[in-house]
Design a protein around this motif. Sequence first.
Motif, PDB file in Angstrom:
ATOM      1  N   ASP B  17       0.809  -1.225   0.000  1.00 36.77           N
ATOM      2  CA  ASP B  17       0.000   0.000   0.000  1.00 36.77           C
ATOM      3  C   ASP B  17       0.841   1.274   0.000  1.00 36.77           C
ATOM      4  O   ASP B  17       0.288   2.378   0.087  1.00 36.77           O
ATOM      5  CB  ASP B  17      -0.901   0.046   1.250  1.00 36.77           C
ATOM      6  CG  ASP B  17      -1.941  -1.058   1.230  1.00 36.77           C
ATOM      7  OD1 ASP B  17      -2.327  -1.496   0.130  1.00 36.77           O
ATOM      8  OD2 ASP B  17      -2.369  -1.467   2.328  1.00 36.77           O
ATOM      9  N   GLY B  18       2.151   1.112  -0.038  1.00 40.41           N
ATOM     10  CA  GLY B  18       3.016   2.290  -0.102  1.00 40.41           C
ATOM     11  C   GLY B  18       3.269   2.957   1.238  1.00 40.41           C
ATOM     12  O   GLY B  18       3.613   4.143   1.290  1.00 40.41           O
ATOM     13  N   ALA B  40       5.755   7.788   1.242  1.00 32.53           N
ATOM     14  CA  ALA B  40       7.046   8.424   0.957  1.00 32.53           C
ATOM     15  C   ALA B  40       6.962   9.940   1.124  1.00 32.53           C
ATOM     16  O   ALA B  40       7.896  10.564   1.640  1.00 32.53           O
ATOM     17  CB  ALA B  40       7.508   8.058  -0.455  1.00 32.53           C
ATOM     18  N   GLU B  41       5.848  10.526   0.710  1.00 33.86           N
ATOM     19  CA  GLU B  41       5.716  11.976   0.806  1.00 33.86           C
ATOM     20  C   GLU B  41       5.577  12.429   2.266  1.00 33.86           C
ATOM     21  O   GLU B  41       6.169  13.437   2.669  1.00 33.86           O
ATOM     22  CB  GLU B  41       4.524  12.457  -0.032  1.00 33.86           C
ATOM     23  CG  GLU B  41       4.216  13.932   0.080  1.00 33.86           C
ATOM     24  CD  GLU B  41       5.364  14.846  -0.372  1.00 33.86           C
ATOM     25  OE1 GLU B  41       6.249  14.377  -1.123  1.00 33.86           O
ATOM     26  OE2 GLU B  41       5.372  16.020   0.045  1.00 33.86           O
ATOM     27  N   ALA B  42       4.823  11.701   3.067  1.00 35.98           N
ATOM     28  CA  ALA B  42       4.715  12.042   4.494  1.00 35.98           C
ATOM     29  C   ALA B  42       6.076  11.930   5.163  1.00 35.98           C
ATOM     30  O   ALA B  42       6.444  12.774   5.999  1.00 35.98           O
ATOM     31  CB  ALA B  42       3.694  11.137   5.177  1.00 35.98           C
ATOM     32  N   LEU B  43       6.846  10.901   4.801  1.00 33.73           N
ATOM     33  CA  LEU B  43       8.187  10.749   5.374  1.00 33.73           C
ATOM     34  C   LEU B  43       9.085  11.894   4.918  1.00 33.73           C
ATOM     35  O   LEU B  43       9.841  12.458   5.729  1.00 33.73           O
ATOM     36  CB  LEU B  43       8.773   9.391   4.970  1.00 33.73           C
ATOM     37  CG  LEU B  43      10.186   9.102   5.486  1.00 33.73           C
ATOM     38  CD1 LEU B  43      10.282   9.204   7.010  1.00 33.73           C
ATOM     39  CD2 LEU B  43      10.653   7.732   5.008  1.00 33.73           C
ATOM     40  N   ARG B  57      -4.764   6.553   7.125  1.00 33.45           N
ATOM     41  CA  ARG B  57      -5.385   5.479   6.350  1.00 33.45           C
ATOM     42  C   ARG B  57      -6.901   5.600   6.363  1.00 33.45           C
ATOM     43  O   ARG B  57      -7.570   5.279   5.388  1.00 33.45           O
ATOM     44  CB  ARG B  57      -4.961   4.121   6.919  1.00 33.45           C
ATOM     45  CG  ARG B  57      -3.464   3.862   6.773  1.00 33.45           C
ATOM     46  CD  ARG B  57      -3.070   2.542   7.429  1.00 33.45           C
ATOM     47  NE  ARG B  57      -3.392   2.569   8.843  1.00 33.45           N
ATOM     48  CZ  ARG B  57      -3.316   1.523   9.652  1.00 33.45           C
ATOM     49  NH1 ARG B  57      -2.947   0.346   9.178  1.00 33.45           N
ATOM     50  NH2 ARG B  57      -3.624   1.625  10.922  1.00 33.45           N
ATOM     51  N   SER B  58      -7.470   6.076   7.470  1.00 36.58           N
ATOM     52  CA  SER B  58      -8.930   6.166   7.554  1.00 36.58           C
ATOM     53  C   SER B  58      -9.458   7.336   6.719  1.00 36.58           C
ATOM     54  O   SER B  58     -10.478   7.212   6.049  1.00 36.58           O
ATOM     55  CB  SER B  58      -9.377   6.310   9.010  1.00 36.58           C
ATOM     56  OG  SER B  58      -8.742   7.411   9.624  1.00 36.58           O
ATOM     57  N   ARG B  59      -8.755   8.456   6.733  1.00 40.37           N
ATOM     58  CA  ARG B  59      -9.227   9.631   6.004  1.00 40.37           C
ATOM     59  C   ARG B  59      -8.610   9.756   4.619  1.00 40.37           C
ATOM     60  O   ARG B  59      -9.034  10.593   3.822  1.00 40.37           O
ATOM     61  CB  ARG B  59      -8.935  10.900   6.812  1.00 40.37           C
ATOM     62  CG  ARG B  59      -9.641  10.935   8.179  1.00 40.37           C
ATOM     63  CD  ARG B  59      -9.606  12.333   8.789  1.00 40.37           C
ATOM     64  NE  ARG B  59      -8.252  12.852   8.932  1.00 40.37           N
ATOM     65  CZ  ARG B  59      -7.467  12.686  10.008  1.00 40.37           C
ATOM     66  NH1 ARG B  59      -7.927  12.022  11.046  1.00 40.37           N
ATOM     67  NH2 ARG B  59      -6.255  13.176  10.044  1.00 40.37           N
ATOM     68  N   GLN B  60      -7.575   8.925   4.343  1.00 41.23           N
ATOM     69  CA  GLN B  60      -6.876   8.963   3.051  1.00 41.23           C
ATOM     70  C   GLN B  60      -6.398  10.376   2.722  1.00 41.23           C
ATOM     71  O   GLN B  60      -6.645  10.916   1.638  1.00 41.23           O
ATOM     72  CB  GLN B  60      -7.777   8.420   1.923  1.00 41.23           C
ATOM     73  CG  GLN B  60      -8.051   6.924   2.049  1.00 41.23           C
ATOM     74  CD  GLN B  60      -6.862   6.074   1.563  1.00 41.23           C
ATOM     75  OE1 GLN B  60      -6.438   6.157   0.414  1.00 41.23           O
ATOM     76  NE2 GLN B  60      -6.306   5.261   2.459  1.00 41.23           N
ATOM     77  N   GLU B  61      -5.687  10.939   3.702  1.00 41.70           N
ATOM     78  CA  GLU B  61      -5.114  12.261   3.469  1.00 41.70           C
ATOM     79  C   GLU B  61      -3.903  12.460   4.365  1.00 41.70           C
ATOM     80  O   GLU B  61      -3.726  11.735   5.353  1.00 41.70           O
ATOM     81  CB  GLU B  61      -6.157  13.357   3.743  1.00 41.70           C
ATOM     82  CG  GLU B  61      -6.637  13.403   5.182  1.00 41.70           C
ATOM     83  CD  GLU B  61      -7.732  14.449   5.405  1.00 41.70           C
ATOM     84  OE1 GLU B  61      -8.373  14.864   4.423  1.00 41.70           O
ATOM     85  OE2 GLU B  61      -7.935  14.829   6.568  1.00 41.70           O
TER      86      GLU B  61
END
Lengths: 121, 121
Positions: B17-18, B40-43, B57-61
């Motif tokens: 799921d990345g 990767a972008e959050a990291l 994961r719940s809000r997909q944002e």
Amino acid sequence: MSDTVDERIARVTFTADGLVAAIIQQWDTHEVLMLGWMDAEALRRTLTEGRVTFWSRSRQEYWRKGDTSGNIQLVRGARLDCDGDAVLVQVEQVGPACHTGTRTCFDADDLDAVRGPEAVA
Amino acid sequence: MSDTVDERIARVTFTADGLVAAIIQQWDTHEVLMLGWMDAEALRRTLTEGRVTFWSRSRQEYWRKGDTSGNIQLVRGARLDCDGDAVLVQVEQVGPACHTGTRTCFDADDLDAVRGPEAVA
């Protein structure tokens, strides 16, 4: 607590693959030693045997930490997080936690993060 | 270190799921505050902004911790584990880490583990 081990395990939200992330922490120094994965049976064994058992995703088998290496993890406590999808297991780690021989699995690779500002009281 | 943030992120093994699990720890007391997930972008944001950003994961944002609650996490360091599939982020936690108002997300639910034997030196 009077709830059974089944009732406690029923509070865990496992992934679609039936796993939950387990953070392993040295109970007294609070060092984070490693992150492993448990299915319901690995968690049951961990909660009832006093030794940490994982589910190995790569080998697809139960893995009682230290049975091969001797670097066992003796359980001192276990807690579930607020949304039920992560477990924190506090242990007495015998020997190094990491298969590379370092104390923790997080010793080798610094991601060189930019430090945030100081907190304002 | 002279490697770029891209090179550092390339060392991470993300799930199908990345995502990668991120353990958040108070840098000085070593308390484990919570477990979150990063793509990767959050990291990348976490490593470069000095503030912790998760992928919800719940809000997909993206979810930069504390933007709504004020309970921000100021980065003090970040490390990758030996097999590259877990990140340990050391932070200065402002206010409670947990949305329930407790200091950590592991404060409420004791799994009542059987204690293992004492280690033999």
